[in-house]
Scaffold this motif. Structure first.
Motif, PDB file in Angstrom:
ATOM      1  N   GLY A   1      23.941   6.287  14.978  1.00 16.80           N
ATOM      2  CA  GLY A   1      24.304   7.590  15.514  1.00 16.80           C
ATOM      3  C   GLY A   1      25.569   7.538  16.341  1.00 16.80           C
ATOM      4  O   GLY A   1      26.414   8.448  16.281  1.00 16.80           O
ATOM      5  N   LEU A   2      25.720   6.485  17.102  1.00 18.01           N
ATOM      6  CA  LEU A   2      26.920   6.315  17.914  1.00 18.01           C
ATOM      7  C   LEU A   2      28.168   6.248  17.031  1.00 18.01           C
ATOM      8  O   LEU A   2      29.227   6.771  17.382  1.00 18.01           O
ATOM      9  CB  LEU A   2      26.795   5.033  18.744  1.00 18.01           C
ATOM     10  N   ALA A   3      28.023   5.625  15.858  1.00 20.34           N
ATOM     11  CA  ALA A   3      29.157   5.431  14.953  1.00 20.34           C
ATOM     12  C   ALA A   3      29.528   6.688  14.183  1.00 20.34           C
ATOM     13  O   ALA A   3      30.706   6.903  13.872  1.00 20.34           O
ATOM     14  CB  ALA A   3      28.849   4.299  13.976  1.00 20.34           C
ATOM     15  N   LEU A   4      28.555   7.522  13.859  1.00 20.04           N
ATOM     16  CA  LEU A   4      28.844   8.643  12.954  1.00 20.04           C
ATOM     17  C   LEU A   4      28.590  10.029  13.528  1.00 20.04           C
ATOM     18  O   LEU A   4      28.958  11.030  12.909  1.00 20.04           O
ATOM     19  CB  LEU A   4      28.039   8.471  11.652  1.00 20.04           C
ATOM     20  N   ALA A   5      27.968  10.099  14.693  1.00 21.79           N
ATOM     21  CA  ALA A   5      27.568  11.406  15.226  1.00 21.79           C
ATOM     22  C   ALA A   5      27.994  11.576  16.685  1.00 21.79           C
ATOM     23  O   ALA A   5      28.454  10.645  17.351  1.00 21.79           O
ATOM     24  CB  ALA A   5      26.058  11.582  15.102  1.00 21.79           C
ATOM     25  N   THR A   6      27.824  12.797  17.180  1.00 23.31           N
ATOM     26  CA  THR A   6      28.137  13.134  18.565  1.00 23.31           C
ATOM     27  C   THR A   6      27.337  14.365  18.963  1.00 23.31           C
ATOM     28  O   THR A   6      26.878  15.117  18.100  1.00 23.31           O
ATOM     29  CB  THR A   6      29.639  13.435  18.731  1.00 23.31           C
TER      30      THR A   6
ATOM     31  N   ALA B   1       7.183   3.338   9.957  1.00 31.33           N
ATOM     32  CA  ALA B   1       7.663   3.047  11.303  1.00 31.33           C
ATOM     33  C   ALA B   1       9.178   2.834  11.304  1.00 31.33           C
ATOM     34  O   ALA B   1       9.874   3.220  12.252  1.00 31.33           O
ATOM     35  CB  ALA B   1       6.961   1.811  11.863  1.00 31.33           C
ATOM     36  N   VAL B   2       9.692   2.232  10.231  1.00 31.21           N
ATOM     37  CA  VAL B   2      11.143   2.048  10.103  1.00 31.21           C
ATOM     38  C   VAL B   2      11.845   3.407  10.082  1.00 31.21           C
ATOM     39  O   VAL B   2      12.808   3.648  10.818  1.00 31.21           O
ATOM     40  CB  VAL B   2      11.486   1.253   8.825  1.00 31.21           C
ATOM     41  N   LEU B   3      11.353   4.303   9.218  1.00 31.55           N
ATOM     42  CA  LEU B   3      11.965   5.630   9.103  1.00 31.55           C
ATOM     43  C   LEU B   3      11.875   6.386  10.419  1.00 31.55           C
ATOM     44  O   LEU B   3      12.856   6.997  10.863  1.00 31.55           O
ATOM     45  CB  LEU B   3      11.290   6.425   7.988  1.00 31.55           C
ATOM     46  N   ALA B   4      10.720   6.343  11.061  1.00 31.14           N
ATOM     47  CA  ALA B   4      10.538   7.066  12.315  1.00 31.14           C
ATOM     48  C   ALA B   4      11.499   6.551  13.385  1.00 31.14           C
ATOM     49  O   ALA B   4      12.094   7.334  14.141  1.00 31.14           O
ATOM     50  CB  ALA B   4       9.095   6.932  12.797  1.00 31.14           C
ATOM     51  N   GLY B   5      11.682   5.236  13.447  1.00 25.85           N
ATOM     52  CA  GLY B   5      12.602   4.674  14.432  1.00 25.85           C
ATOM     53  C   GLY B   5      14.038   5.090  14.174  1.00 25.85           C
ATOM     54  O   GLY B   5      14.766   5.447  15.098  1.00 25.85           O
ATOM     55  N   LEU B   6      14.451   5.042  12.904  1.00 24.00           N
ATOM     56  CA  LEU B   6      15.813   5.451  12.556  1.00 24.00           C
ATOM     57  C   LEU B   6      16.057   6.916  12.915  1.00 24.00           C
ATOM     58  O   LEU B   6      17.099   7.270  13.467  1.00 24.00           O
ATOM     59  CB  LEU B   6      16.054   5.228  11.068  1.00 24.00           C
ATOM     60  N   VAL B   7      15.099   7.762  12.590  1.00 27.75           N
ATOM     61  CA  VAL B   7      15.219   9.190  12.870  1.00 27.75           C
ATOM     62  C   VAL B   7      15.310   9.436  14.377  1.00 27.75           C
ATOM     63  O   VAL B   7      16.138  10.212  14.854  1.00 27.75           O
ATOM     64  CB  VAL B   7      14.037   9.953  12.262  1.00 27.75           C
ATOM     65  N   GLN B   8      14.460   8.754  15.118  1.00 24.79           N
ATOM     66  CA  GLN B   8      14.470   8.903  16.575  1.00 24.79           C
ATOM     67  C   GLN B   8      15.819   8.464  17.151  1.00 24.79           C
ATOM     68  O   GLN B   8      16.378   9.131  18.038  1.00 24.79           O
ATOM     69  CB  GLN B   8      13.355   8.068  17.186  1.00 24.79           C
ATOM     70  N   GLY B   9      16.361   7.370  16.632  1.00 22.37           N
ATOM     71  CA  GLY B   9      17.635   6.888  17.123  1.00 22.37           C
ATOM     72  C   GLY B   9      18.781   7.832  16.810  1.00 22.37           C
ATOM     73  O   GLY B   9      19.620   8.117  17.672  1.00 22.37           O
ATOM     74  N   LEU B  10      18.834   8.334  15.589  1.00 24.75           N
ATOM     75  CA  LEU B  10      19.888   9.274  15.213  1.00 24.75           C
ATOM     76  C   LEU B  10      19.825  10.536  16.079  1.00 24.75           C
ATOM     77  O   LEU B  10      20.859  11.054  16.518  1.00 24.75           O
ATOM     78  CB  LEU B  10      19.755   9.645  13.736  1.00 24.75           C
ATOM     79  N   ALA B  11      18.605  11.013  16.313  1.00 24.65           N
ATOM     80  CA  ALA B  11      18.436  12.235  17.108  1.00 24.65           C
ATOM     81  C   ALA B  11      18.916  12.052  18.544  1.00 24.65           C
ATOM     82  O   ALA B  11      19.341  13.022  19.189  1.00 24.65           O
ATOM     83  CB  ALA B  11      16.973  12.665  17.095  1.00 24.65           C
ATOM     84  N   ALA B  12      18.882  10.830  19.038  1.00 29.63           N
ATOM     85  CA  ALA B  12      19.327  10.583  20.416  1.00 29.63           C
ATOM     86  C   ALA B  12      20.837  10.695  20.556  1.00 29.63           C
ATOM     87  O   ALA B  12      21.348  10.902  21.663  1.00 29.63           O
ATOM     88  CB  ALA B  12      18.866   9.193  20.862  1.00 29.63           C
ATOM     89  N   GLN B  13      21.572  10.568  19.451  1.00 32.83           N
ATOM     90  CA  GLN B  13      23.029  10.558  19.520  1.00 32.83           C
ATOM     91  C   GLN B  13      23.677  11.813  18.944  1.00 32.83           C
ATOM     92  O   GLN B  13      24.850  12.085  19.225  1.00 32.83           O
ATOM     93  CB  GLN B  13      23.578   9.334  18.766  1.00 32.83           C
ATOM     94  N   ALA B  14      22.965  12.580  18.115  1.00 31.32           N
ATOM     95  CA  ALA B  14      23.530  13.747  17.444  1.00 31.32           C
ATOM     96  C   ALA B  14      23.067  15.041  18.101  1.00 31.32           C
ATOM     97  O   ALA B  14      22.029  15.077  18.766  1.00 31.32           O
ATOM     98  CB  ALA B  14      23.135  13.748  15.967  1.00 31.32           C
ATOM     99  N   ALA B  15      23.838  16.110  17.886  1.00 31.67           N
ATOM    100  CA  ALA B  15      23.413  17.419  18.388  1.00 31.67           C
ATOM    101  C   ALA B  15      22.218  17.941  17.605  1.00 31.67           C
ATOM    102  O   ALA B  15      21.368  18.638  18.149  1.00 31.67           O
ATOM    103  CB  ALA B  15      24.578  18.408  18.295  1.00 31.67           C
ATOM    104  N   GLY B  16      22.156  17.603  16.316  1.00 37.72           N
ATOM    105  CA  GLY B  16      21.035  18.048  15.497  1.00 37.72           C
ATOM    106  C   GLY B  16      20.866  17.149  14.293  1.00 37.72           C
ATOM    107  O   GLY B  16      21.837  16.645  13.728  1.00 37.72           O
ATOM    108  N   VAL B  17      19.617  16.943  13.899  1.00 37.41           N
ATOM    109  CA  VAL B  17      19.294  16.103  12.736  1.00 37.41           C
ATOM    110  C   VAL B  17      18.312  16.850  11.847  1.00 37.41           C
ATOM    111  O   VAL B  17      17.334  17.431  12.332  1.00 37.41           O
ATOM    112  CB  VAL B  17      18.666  14.749  13.162  1.00 37.41           C
ATOM    113  N   VAL B  18      18.583  16.836  10.542  1.00 37.32           N
ATOM    114  CA  VAL B  18      17.655  17.393   9.565  1.00 37.32           C
ATOM    115  C   VAL B  18      17.304  16.298   8.569  1.00 37.32           C
ATOM    116  O   VAL B  18      18.196  15.644   8.007  1.00 37.32           O
ATOM    117  CB  VAL B  18      18.261  18.600   8.811  1.00 37.32           C
ATOM    118  N   VAL B  19      16.021  16.078   8.367  1.00 35.33           N
ATOM    119  CA  VAL B  19      15.540  15.118   7.381  1.00 35.33           C
ATOM    120  C   VAL B  19      15.072  15.912   6.171  1.00 35.33           C
ATOM    121  O   VAL B  19      14.227  16.802   6.299  1.00 35.33           O
ATOM    122  CB  VAL B  19      14.378  14.270   7.940  1.00 35.33           C
ATOM    123  N   ALA B  20      15.629  15.605   5.010  1.00 39.80           N
ATOM    124  CA  ALA B  20      15.336  16.400   3.817  1.00 39.80           C
ATOM    125  C   ALA B  20      14.859  15.525   2.672  1.00 39.80           C
ATOM    126  O   ALA B  20      15.322  14.396   2.494  1.00 39.80           O
ATOM    127  CB  ALA B  20      16.587  17.173   3.386  1.00 39.80           C
TER     128      ALA B  20
END
Length: 302
Positions: free
Chosen positions: A155-160, A213-232
């Motif tokens: 998230g740090l690398a690709l989002a804000t 658990a892998v997917l949940a961790g990745l999603v949680q991490g991305l959400a901490a760095q981005a304004a919004g996350v959608v999983v589709a």
């Protein structure tokens, strides 16, 4: 006075729900199911009638989509992250809908097989620890778990969290290069602006022990760095053909899902339209389960 756009969106929502029902063979409200395994002439006739109805629904939503989506993502960028096995045609179709809404795709990032393989946790943990110390101290909590941490580094690398996006920095480029260099990520050669929105497109449902658990961790991490996350994901990612929760359905049962929006049914025009509307909503309101089997409805209204 109700705006024309809201009125049109309400109509689209009705047809999104109809489309979801067609995809699921009658929809989640149907109480009647097949009682025999073999088909009958009546079943064949019903199937013949349902196909034109399904085609009409897709055409109807496709026709209404441009005016309903127009301007929803104006001046907003979306980083697309794909899980191994994601359907390329669907990813392209989603990108086209983002464009129809006035948005831009900042970059496409492909997660590597080892990144989502529970058996490679040691590799992911070691790299994450090194990057935390060398590049991201103060940006990622030291106590973050293995996959939450690597998700935050991604998230740090690709989002804000900045709605207008931000240019990459030496630090964010170094993080992306390190993760790519370890074979855990395929990233563009030239990093684009970091995007406020992240669209994570699911791929094959590994169903390996620990994969959820892998997917949940990745999603949680991305959400901490981005304004919004959608999983589709596709319709079966919500509820599989045997009625069991798919990968997205299982993620929705995890507490981390409260911080991200989710949409199943991107294998339909309706699902892709709902995904774009969910992206817009995520800028101001996190969470929500939408799509063919979404608990919060076929599409977010507003």
């Amino acid at each position: 006075m109700i705006s024309l756009r809201h009125h049109a969106l309400t109509i689209v929502a009705v047809f999104l729900a109809l489309a979801a029902g067609i995809v699921l063979g009658g929809g989640p409200l149907s109480d009647v199911g097949p009682t025999v395994a073999t088909s009958s002439p009546q079943d064949d006739a019903a199937a013949d009638r349902s196909q034109p109805q399904a085609d009409y629904t897709e055409q109807f939503v496709s026709t209404l989509a441009p005016p309903v989506l127009a301007g929803r993502l104006a001046d907003r960028s979306v980083a697309v992250v794909t899980v191994p096995g994601a359907d390329e045609q669907l990813v392209t179709a989603l990108a086209e809908q983002v464009g129809s809404a006035g948005g831009t795709i900042s970059a496409r990032y492909e997660l590597g097989d080892d990144l989502v393989d529970p058996g490679q946790k040691s590799l992911v943990d070691t790299l994450g620890s090194q990057l935390l110390t060398q590049q991201a101290e103060g940006d990622v909590p030291a106590e973050a778990s293995t996959y939450d941490r690597i998700g935050q580094l991604l998230g740090l690398a690709l989002a804000t969290k900045e709605a207008g996006g931000e240019d990459p920095t030496g630090k964010t480029r170094a993080v992306a290069d390190a993760i790519s260099g370890a074979g855990l990520l395929t990233a563009p050669e030239k990093a684009g602006r970091r995007a406020p929105l992240v669209l994570l497109v699911l791929g094959e449902d590994a169903q390996d022990e620990g994969a959820d658990a892998v997917l949940a961790g990745l999603v949680q991490g991305l959400a901490a760095q981005a304004a919004g996350v959608v999983v589709a994901g596709v319709t079966s990612d919500g509820v599989s053909a045997d009625g069991e929760p798919g990968q997205l359905g299982r993620l929705r049962a995890d507490p981390v899902a409260a911080g991200v929006a989710s949409v199943d049914g991107i294998d339909t025009v309706a699902g892709r339209v709902a995904t774009v509307i969910a992206l817009q909503r995520s800028l101001t309101t996190p969470g929500g389960a939408f799509g063919a089997s979404g608990a919060d409805g076929a599409v977010p209204l507003g």
